[in-house]
Design an enzyme around this catalytic site. Structure first.
Site, PDB file in Angstrom:
ATOM      1  CG  ASP A 120       6.067  -6.952   2.125  1.00  0.00           C
ATOM      2  OD1 ASP A 120       6.735  -5.805   3.356  1.00  0.00           O
ATOM      3  OD2 ASP A 120       6.917  -7.209   1.859  1.00  0.00           O
ATOM      4  CG  ASP A 138      -8.054   1.482   2.822  1.00  0.00           C
ATOM      5  OD1 ASP A 138      -9.904   1.486   3.240  1.00  0.00           O
ATOM      6  OD2 ASP A 138      -8.759   1.364   1.410  1.00  0.00           O
ATOM      7  CE1 TYR A 171      -6.791   5.914   1.055  1.00  0.00           C
ATOM      8  CE2 TYR A 171      -8.248   6.649   1.651  1.00  0.00           C
ATOM      9  CZ  TYR A 171      -7.671   6.173   0.927  1.00  0.00           C
ATOM     10  OH  TYR A 171      -7.497   4.633   1.231  1.00  0.00           O
ATOM     11  CE  LYS A 196       8.293  -2.889   0.251  1.00  0.00           C
ATOM     12  NZ  LYS A 196       7.839  -4.205   0.450  1.00  0.00           N
ATOM     13  CG  ASP A 242     -11.050  -3.368   4.224  1.00  0.00           C
ATOM     14  OD1 ASP A 242     -11.976  -2.196   4.872  1.00  0.00           O
ATOM     15  OD2 ASP A 242     -12.107  -3.711   3.354  1.00  0.00           O
TER      16      ASP A 242
HETATM   17  C1  IPM Z   1     -12.476   3.506   4.659  1.00  0.00           C
HETATM   18  C2  IPM Z   1     -13.364   3.012   3.047  1.00  0.00           C
HETATM   19  C3  IPM Z   1     -12.466   4.772   2.607  1.00  0.00           C
HETATM   20  C4  IPM Z   1     -11.643   5.187   2.418  1.00  0.00           C
HETATM   21  C5  IPM Z   1     -13.194   5.084   1.085  1.00  0.00           C
HETATM   22  C6  IPM Z   1     -14.394   4.926   0.767  1.00  0.00           C
HETATM   23  C7  IPM Z   1     -13.009   6.314   0.420  1.00  0.00           C
HETATM   24  O1  IPM Z   1     -12.513   2.792   2.645  1.00  0.00           O
HETATM   25  O2  IPM Z   1     -13.104   4.474   5.469  1.00  0.00           O
HETATM   26  O3  IPM Z   1     -12.035   2.589   4.686  1.00  0.00           O
HETATM   27  O4  IPM Z   1     -10.480   4.783   1.548  1.00  0.00           O
HETATM   28  O5  IPM Z   1     -11.100   5.468   3.353  1.00  0.00           O
HETATM   29 MN    MN Z   2     -11.384   1.103   3.460  1.00  0.00          MN
END
Ligand code: IPM
Ligand code: MN
Length: 356
Positions: free
Chosen positions: A223, A247, A142, A191, A251
């Site tokens: 993975d 990230d 990032y 990884k 999710d």
């Molecule tokens: C998160 C979001 C952010 C990230 C984006 C919006 C930049 O997806 O906080 O998980 O990738 O960190």
């Molecule tokens: Mn995210």
């Protein structure tokens, strides 16, 4: 006690969910005798519209001066055409970097009352699910060097993944400290079968683990971790991983609780300072319709009380109030199932306030 809270509502549903979190904090202040001073700041698309910049200088200065930051969400289709470093999302990355928020805590907790929302088979999650993803937030791909160059395959673009020992050490320490207060299992995800940065990551995490003999450390390739999260999620307690892997896996972990609208997060700096925000995004499609679930924002406020302000009793009160509202069968549209009752954003705030 008195606290200064920087409030960054942002875009989409950000303002309406943050509004409910602020109401809850004000009520907590009345009940427990604290004063919260809120200062509302611009960041994201709304800041672009108002000032031409997604992260105005004043926002960073004021956020730094506060005891903690409460953020809603940034971004939306209106600004989707903009280039990388001018987009609303750049404000989020800029805040993380400027405020030194290297440790991102994302709890994936399956509320007992919401078991039905979990998309996995019941036997995989019986007894509940409580995973804490600890994501490195100010390093890796990032923030590495990026750019474009001409190659014989045409224009190429690159983003460099780089981790320094100290960056890995401090996030590993955060993960082990968290594990000590939980089930004492750390799974470090990397990884290392391919990436040099992951091999360094694995070595440093292993070194840190020597100071935590009570904690079991497992290493897992990313993975495999993505697969294990849906195959056998109960094996996880604390997952520690790099920015990009975190990230993605956070999710995934949030979805197996079935309720991304319920999940808060904390981004912590050295010391007690932190920024708190829901895991969900700005959801422009439902913005302004009183449909957004404010619980992730309210739970983020609870994390703020616990981690930055040292008010754990007050944090417990908020979490219990949410459980009480769920136990009565009240749901936001995102979690409505047969036999439950629908409420809107404001009404959810009202009901949570009445349970404090
Ligand atoms: C998160 C979001 C952010 C990230 C984006 C919006 C930049 O997806 O906080 O998980 O990738 O960190
Ligand atoms: Mn995210």
């Amino acid at each position: 006690m008195e606290f200064r809270i920087a409030c960054i509502p942002g875009d989409g549903i950000g303002p309406e969910v943050t509004e409910q979190a602020v109401r809850v904090l004000k009520r907590i202040g009345e009940i427990y005798g604290h004063t919260f001073h809120f200062e509302t700041l611009l960041a994201g698309g709304c800041a672009i519209d108002a000032t031409g910049k997604s992260l105005p200088e004043e926002t960073v200065t004021a956020a730094k001066a506060a005891d903690a930051v409460l953020l809603g969400a940034v971004g939306g289709p209106k600004w989707d055409g903009m280039s990388g470093d001018t987009r609303p999302e750049a404000a989020l990355l800029g805040l993380r970097k400027a405020l030194g928020l290297f440790a991102n805590l994302r709890p994936a907790l399956l509320f007992e009352q919401l078991k039905g929302a979990c998309p996995l088979k019941e036997e995989l999650v019986s007894g509940g699910l409580d995973i804490l993803v600890v994501r490195e937030l100010t390093g890796g791909i990032y923030f590495g060097e990026r750019g474009t160059k001409q190659t014989d395959m045409g224009l190429a673009a690159y983003d460099i993944e780089q981790y320094a020992e100290e960056e890995v050490r401090r996030i590993a320490v955060t993960a082990f400290e968290m594990a000590m207060k939980r089930n004492k299992i750390v799974t470090s995800v990397d990884k290392a079968n391919v990436l040099e940065s992951s091999r360094l990551w694995r070595r440093v995490v292993t070194e840190v683990s020597a100071s935590y003999p009570e904690v079991t450390l497992n290493h897992m390739y990313v993975d495999n971790a993505a697969m294990q999260l849906v195959r056998n999620p109960k094996q996880f307690d604390v997952i520690v991983t790099a920015n990009l892997f975190g990230d993605i896996l956070s999710d995934e972990a949030s979805m197996i609780t079935g309720s991304i609208g319920m999940l808060p997060s904390a981004s912590l700096a050295v010391g007690n300072f932190g920024m708190y925000e829901p895991v969900h995004g700005s959801a422009p499609d439902i913005a302004g319709k009183n449909l957004a679930n404010p619980m992730a924002s309210i739970l983020s406020a609870a994390m703020m009380l616990r981690y930055s302000l040292g008010l754990s009793k007050e944090a417990d009160a908020i979490e219990n109030a949410i459980r009480a509202v769920l136990a009565e069968g009240w749901r936001m549209p995102d979690l409505l199932t047969e036999g439950t009752k629908e409420m809107g954003t404001k009404e959810a705030g009202d009901r949570i306030l009445s349970k404090l």
